[in-house]
Design an enzyme around this catalytic site. Structure first.
Site, PDB file in Angstrom:
ATOM      1  N   ALA A  67       3.906 -38.686 -35.903  1.00  0.00           N
ATOM      2  CA  ALA A  67       4.634 -39.419 -36.934  1.00  0.00           C
ATOM      3  C   ALA A  67       5.280 -40.695 -36.424  1.00  0.00           C
ATOM      4  CB  ALA A  67       5.704 -38.509 -37.548  1.00  0.00           C
ATOM      5  N   THR A  98       5.910 -44.159 -38.548  1.00  0.00           N
ATOM      6  CA  THR A  98       7.241 -44.629 -38.947  1.00  0.00           C
ATOM      7  C   THR A  98       7.421 -46.117 -38.662  1.00  0.00           C
ATOM      8  OG1 THR A  98       8.144 -43.880 -36.815  1.00  0.00           O
ATOM      9  CG2 THR A  98       8.368 -42.383 -38.691  1.00  0.00           C
ATOM     10  N   ARG A 157      10.203 -34.260 -40.175  1.00  0.00           N
ATOM     11  CA  ARG A 157      11.015 -33.207 -39.577  1.00  0.00           C
ATOM     12  C   ARG A 157      12.306 -33.682 -38.912  1.00  0.00           C
ATOM     13  NH1 ARG A 157       7.684 -28.677 -39.385  1.00  0.00           N
ATOM     14  NH2 ARG A 157       5.491 -29.142 -39.786  1.00  0.00           N
ATOM     15  N   HIS A 159      -4.777 -32.822 -39.785  1.00  0.00           N
ATOM     16  CA  HIS A 159      -3.987 -32.426 -40.949  1.00  0.00           C
ATOM     17  C   HIS A 159      -4.561 -32.998 -42.243  1.00  0.00           C
ATOM     18  CE1 HIS A 159      -0.246 -31.738 -38.197  1.00  0.00           C
ATOM     19  NE2 HIS A 159      -1.104 -30.741 -38.155  1.00  0.00           N
ATOM     20  N   CYS A 164     -16.441 -28.073 -56.255  1.00  0.00           N
ATOM     21  CA  CYS A 164     -17.660 -28.578 -55.608  1.00  0.00           C
ATOM     22  C   CYS A 164     -17.382 -29.261 -54.271  1.00  0.00           C
ATOM     23  CB  CYS A 164     -18.383 -29.547 -56.543  1.00  0.00           C
ATOM     24  SG  CYS A 164     -17.475 -31.069 -56.935  1.00  0.00           S
ATOM     25  N   CYS A 205     -17.380 -31.374 -61.935  1.00  0.00           N
ATOM     26  CA  CYS A 205     -17.470 -29.943 -62.223  1.00  0.00           C
ATOM     27  C   CYS A 205     -16.293 -29.382 -63.021  1.00  0.00           C
ATOM     28  CB  CYS A 205     -17.646 -29.151 -60.931  1.00  0.00           C
ATOM     29  SG  CYS A 205     -16.130 -29.006 -59.942  1.00  0.00           S
ATOM     30  N   SER A 235       6.603 -35.514 -31.019  1.00  0.00           N
ATOM     31  CA  SER A 235       7.577 -34.702 -30.286  1.00  0.00           C
ATOM     32  C   SER A 235       6.893 -33.599 -29.493  1.00  0.00           C
ATOM     33  CB  SER A 235       8.578 -34.084 -31.264  1.00  0.00           C
ATOM     34  OG  SER A 235       7.906 -33.216 -32.176  1.00  0.00           O
TER      35      SER A 235
END
Length: 253
Positions: free
Chosen positions: A25, A29, A37, A121, A132, A157, A196
């Site tokens: 992150a 930033t 977090r 992620h 689909c 779909c 971190s």
């Protein structure tokens, strides 16, 4: 951060056969995107349970209503790659970065020029159909939600669309995770940037690299759980360290 430390780290990257990087992150930033977090992070304003996969399945309407609010808080009026993104793209273009793993979902590495980052992620700039599995750009879908189509559905779909990110309660995509793990095992030099190094399994990637003999280079404002194992531990702004490092690597080629 001294000029000599930068030169020494650059030499390790330049001489390595395989160089890998992990970004967290702290790279985003610097582009004005809030993290999740920290003390002022997104999860102090939102309940993570609202973005759990259980909630998406049980209440897609409510999930998407909250998702749009989250997206607007995260990305606001727009965001651009910063000098850290550009430095990593420069390293790749010069042949000194063989693989990039990111925990971020903003797509900024691609926009900076990295060709195929491993997004463990997912990517919040895409949506995926739960039926689909068709993937598409998220912006038009976000606009449909704002105009009242809640939840948005697939035009092919008819099934519900889902942000193409890993929600709470979901496993990381296995192909991407295995690719990231393989890269960490092969690396001779490993950059861990803006993370971190507390969230697993991403935090294990640089640990694996270091255990296999890679030169570990950490760039983060604060100490990390692996700082004591790092060969270079730059506790400074990623937008200052990475451009200096990339320049030193390329100039010394």
């Amino acid at each position: 951060m001294t000029r000599q430390e930068i030169a020494d780290a650059a030499a390790e990257i330049r001489e390595a056969d395989t160089v890998a990087a992990l970004t967290g992150a702290g790279v985003s930033t610097a582009s004005g995107i809030p993290d999740f977090r920290s003390e002022d992070g997104i999860w102090t304003e939102y309940d993570p349970n609202d973005f759990h996969v259980r909630r998406f399945r049980a209440d897609p309407e409510g999930f998407w209503t909250d998702r749009i609010e989250l997206v607007e808080d995260l990305f606001g009026e727009g965001f651009e790659p910063n000098a850290a993104h550009e430095a990593l793209a420069d390293l790749e273009a010069a042949g000194h970065l063989d693989g990039l793993v990111t925990q971020n979902v903003d797509g900024l590495h691609q926009r900076a020029g990295n060709e195929d980052p491993i997004e463990i992620h997912g990517n919040g700039q895409r949506v995926a159909c739960t039926g689909c599995n068709r993937r598409q750009d998220a912006d038009p879908v976000f606009e449909r939600v704002r105009e009242g189509e809640v939840p948005p559905t697939c035009e092919q779909c008819g099934e519900v669309l889902k942000p193409d990110v890993v929600l709470f309660g979901e496993e990381l995509p296995q192909h991407e995770l295995l690719s990231a793990q393989s890269l960490s095992k092969d690396a001779d030099a490993y950059l861990a940037v803006g993370s971190s190094l507390t969230v697993e399994p991403a935090a294990s990637l640089p640990r694996t690299a270091a255990s296999n003999g890679a030169t570990l280079i950490i760039v983060n404002l604060d100490p990390t759980d692996l700082s004591d194992r790092a060969d270079f531990d730059f506790r400074a702004d990623v937008t200052e360290v990475l451009p200096a490092l990339a320049e030193a690597v390329v100039d010394g080629t």
